[in-house]
Scaffold this motif. Sequence first.
Motif, PDB file in Angstrom:
ATOM      1  N   LEU A   1      17.709   7.393   5.264  1.00  0.00           N
ATOM      2  CA  LEU A   1      16.622   7.573   6.231  1.00  0.00           C
ATOM      3  C   LEU A   1      16.963   6.929   7.572  1.00  0.00           C
ATOM      4  N   ALA A   2      17.569   5.761   7.509  1.00  0.00           N
ATOM      5  CA  ALA A   2      17.898   5.043   8.748  1.00  0.00           C
ATOM      6  C   ALA A   2      18.935   5.789   9.573  1.00  0.00           C
ATOM      7  N   THR A   3      19.746   6.611   8.905  1.00  0.00           N
ATOM      8  CA  THR A   3      20.800   7.347   9.613  1.00  0.00           C
ATOM      9  C   THR A   3      20.466   8.828   9.778  1.00  0.00           C
ATOM     10  N   GLY A   4      19.220   9.198   9.444  1.00  0.00           N
ATOM     11  CA  GLY A   4      18.766  10.563   9.688  1.00  0.00           C
ATOM     12  C   GLY A   4      19.215  11.594   8.680  1.00  0.00           C
ATOM     13  N   ARG A   5      19.709  11.182   7.500  1.00  0.00           N
ATOM     14  CA  ARG A   5      20.154  12.150   6.500  1.00  0.00           C
ATOM     15  C   ARG A   5      18.972  12.667   5.678  1.00  0.00           C
ATOM     16  N   SER A   6      19.144  13.844   5.111  1.00  0.00           N
ATOM     17  CA  SER A   6      18.087  14.491   4.335  1.00  0.00           C
ATOM     18  C   SER A   6      17.885  13.792   2.988  1.00  0.00           C
ATOM     19  N   LEU A   7      16.642  13.823   2.516  1.00  0.00           N
ATOM     20  CA  LEU A   7      16.317  13.266   1.203  1.00  0.00           C
ATOM     21  C   LEU A   7      16.068  14.363   0.175  1.00  0.00           C
ATOM     22  N   ARG A   8      16.363  15.592   0.535  1.00  0.00           N
ATOM     23  CA  ARG A   8      16.078  16.702  -0.375  1.00  0.00           C
ATOM     24  C   ARG A   8      16.823  16.520  -1.697  1.00  0.00           C
ATOM     25  N   GLY A   9      16.084  16.580  -2.785  1.00  0.00           N
ATOM     26  CA  GLY A   9      16.670  16.421  -4.108  1.00  0.00           C
ATOM     27  C   GLY A   9      16.878  14.984  -4.528  1.00  0.00           C
ATOM     28  N   VAL A  10      16.541  14.038  -3.654  1.00  0.00           N
ATOM     29  CA  VAL A  10      16.739  12.618  -3.959  1.00  0.00           C
ATOM     30  C   VAL A  10      15.424  11.937  -4.292  1.00  0.00           C
ATOM     31  N   VAL A  11      14.363  12.299  -3.593  1.00  0.00           N
ATOM     32  CA  VAL A  11      13.023  11.779  -3.880  1.00  0.00           C
ATOM     33  C   VAL A  11      12.092  12.965  -4.104  1.00  0.00           C
ATOM     34  N   PRO A  12      10.982  12.755  -4.819  1.00  0.00           N
ATOM     35  CA  PRO A  12      10.020  13.848  -4.997  1.00  0.00           C
ATOM     36  C   PRO A  12       9.541  14.373  -3.637  1.00  0.00           C
ATOM     37  N   GLU A  13       9.258  15.668  -3.561  1.00  0.00           N
ATOM     38  CA  GLU A  13       8.878  16.279  -2.289  1.00  0.00           C
ATOM     39  C   GLU A  13       7.660  15.607  -1.669  1.00  0.00           C
ATOM     40  N   ALA A  14       6.675  15.257  -2.487  1.00  0.00           N
ATOM     41  CA  ALA A  14       5.472  14.614  -1.954  1.00  0.00           C
ATOM     42  C   ALA A  14       5.788  13.244  -1.376  1.00  0.00           C
ATOM     43  N   VAL A  15       6.742  12.547  -1.977  1.00  0.00           N
ATOM     44  CA  VAL A  15       7.153  11.241  -1.467  1.00  0.00           C
ATOM     45  C   VAL A  15       7.902  11.403  -0.148  1.00  0.00           C
ATOM     46  N   GLU A  16       8.784  12.394  -0.087  1.00  0.00           N
ATOM     47  CA  GLU A  16       9.512  12.647   1.157  1.00  0.00           C
ATOM     48  C   GLU A  16       8.537  12.956   2.298  1.00  0.00           C
ATOM     49  N   ALA A  17       7.532  13.777   2.013  1.00  0.00           N
ATOM     50  CA  ALA A  17       6.550  14.121   3.040  1.00  0.00           C
ATOM     51  C   ALA A  17       5.780  12.888   3.500  1.00  0.00           C
ATOM     52  N   PHE A  18       5.442  12.018   2.553  1.00  0.00           N
ATOM     53  CA  PHE A  18       4.713  10.795   2.900  1.00  0.00           C
ATOM     54  C   PHE A  18       5.577   9.876   3.762  1.00  0.00           C
ATOM     55  N   ILE A  19       6.839   9.712   3.380  1.00  0.00           N
ATOM     56  CA  ILE A  19       7.753   8.864   4.144  1.00  0.00           C
ATOM     57  C   ILE A  19       7.866   9.367   5.577  1.00  0.00           C
ATOM     58  N   GLN A  20       8.005  10.677   5.734  1.00  0.00           N
ATOM     59  CA  GLN A  20       8.138  11.252   7.068  1.00  0.00           C
ATOM     60  C   GLN A  20       6.860  11.086   7.873  1.00  0.00           C
TER      61      GLN A  20
ATOM     62  N   VAL B   1       0.832  -1.205   0.000  1.00  0.00           N
ATOM     63  CA  VAL B   1       0.000   0.000   0.000  1.00  0.00           C
ATOM     64  C   VAL B   1       0.866   1.254   0.000  1.00  0.00           C
ATOM     65  N   ALA B   2       1.908   1.267   0.828  1.00  0.00           N
ATOM     66  CA  ALA B   2       2.788   2.436   0.918  1.00  0.00           C
ATOM     67  C   ALA B   2       3.550   2.650  -0.384  1.00  0.00           C
ATOM     68  N   ARG B   3       4.080   1.590  -0.971  1.00  0.00           N
ATOM     69  CA  ARG B   3       4.844   1.743  -2.215  1.00  0.00           C
ATOM     70  C   ARG B   3       3.947   2.230  -3.351  1.00  0.00           C
ATOM     71  N   LEU B   4       2.730   1.725  -3.392  1.00  0.00           N
ATOM     72  CA  LEU B   4       1.778   2.148  -4.409  1.00  0.00           C
ATOM     73  C   LEU B   4       1.426   3.628  -4.235  1.00  0.00           C
ATOM     74  N   GLN B   5       1.205   4.041  -2.997  1.00  0.00           N
ATOM     75  CA  GLN B   5       0.871   5.435  -2.741  1.00  0.00           C
ATOM     76  C   GLN B   5       2.036   6.357  -3.092  1.00  0.00           C
ATOM     77  N   MET B   6       3.270   5.948  -2.774  1.00  0.00           N
ATOM     78  CA  MET B   6       4.426   6.780  -3.118  1.00  0.00           C
ATOM     79  C   MET B   6       4.553   6.945  -4.624  1.00  0.00           C
ATOM     80  N   LEU B   7       4.296   5.883  -5.383  1.00  0.00           N
ATOM     81  CA  LEU B   7       4.337   5.989  -6.845  1.00  0.00           C
ATOM     82  C   LEU B   7       3.264   6.937  -7.361  1.00  0.00           C
ATOM     83  N   ARG B   8       2.090   6.845  -6.786  1.00  0.00           N
ATOM     84  CA  ARG B   8       1.013   7.745  -7.228  1.00  0.00           C
ATOM     85  C   ARG B   8       1.344   9.193  -6.926  1.00  0.00           C
ATOM     86  N   LEU B   9       1.947   9.444  -5.776  1.00  0.00           N
ATOM     87  CA  LEU B   9       2.355  10.809  -5.432  1.00  0.00           C
ATOM     88  C   LEU B   9       3.451  11.307  -6.370  1.00  0.00           C
TER      89      LEU B   9
END
Length: 202
Positions: free
Chosen positions: A176-195, A63-71
């Motif tokens: 993510l496991a080590t607390g580093r930023s994802l800025r510029g690595v994943v789409p902003e909407a995906v980053e927000a969903f992950i968080q 469900v999460a992977r599908l939602q991230m793709l849609r975002l």
Amino acid sequence: MAKEKEPKRANTIALYGGAFDPVHNAHITVARSVLEQLNLDRICFIPAAQSPLKAGGPAASDVARLQMLRLATKDEPRFSVDPCELERGGMSYTLETVRHFSERRPDAKLYWIIGADQLELLDRWRRIEALAAMVVFLVVARPGYKLSAPMVPGLNWEQIDAPLMEESSSKVREALATGRSLRGVVPEAVEAFIQSEGLYTL
């Protein structure tokens, strides 16, 4: 009253399978490169239930992977997401997925997007000769891999020129496991969903 025209059917479709655990910017860049270079009608992202060539399953839920793709694809009119492999469950064999699309769209020319790492392994794919008769493989270069195809009868493939990017889903999960930023690595909407969902944290 004049009859409304039906929307144009997509006759050239590139299927883009993978775990997408999570989807990241390199995936989107590859898809855009395919559209631009081949002028295809559509890219269809297909999240796998379980890859036959990977030992473990995805870290995030279906469900999460599908939602991230849609975002990640919501603002791209020629991108779509299809959950057929998740709905089928079990091992996600590409041949079964391509048959699914060819039965639904017998008029469409189908392509399958892979990286150079998978090109080297095509002779290990299930019933690859049957699959090779149904799709053209679109191969994207990856750092550290040569564009070298195994001897498969009827194999048809084309190279896609896309930026050599170091992003990978495993590196995203590690960041993510080590607390580093994802800025510029994943789409902003995906980053927000992950968080918001607390995904990929130890």
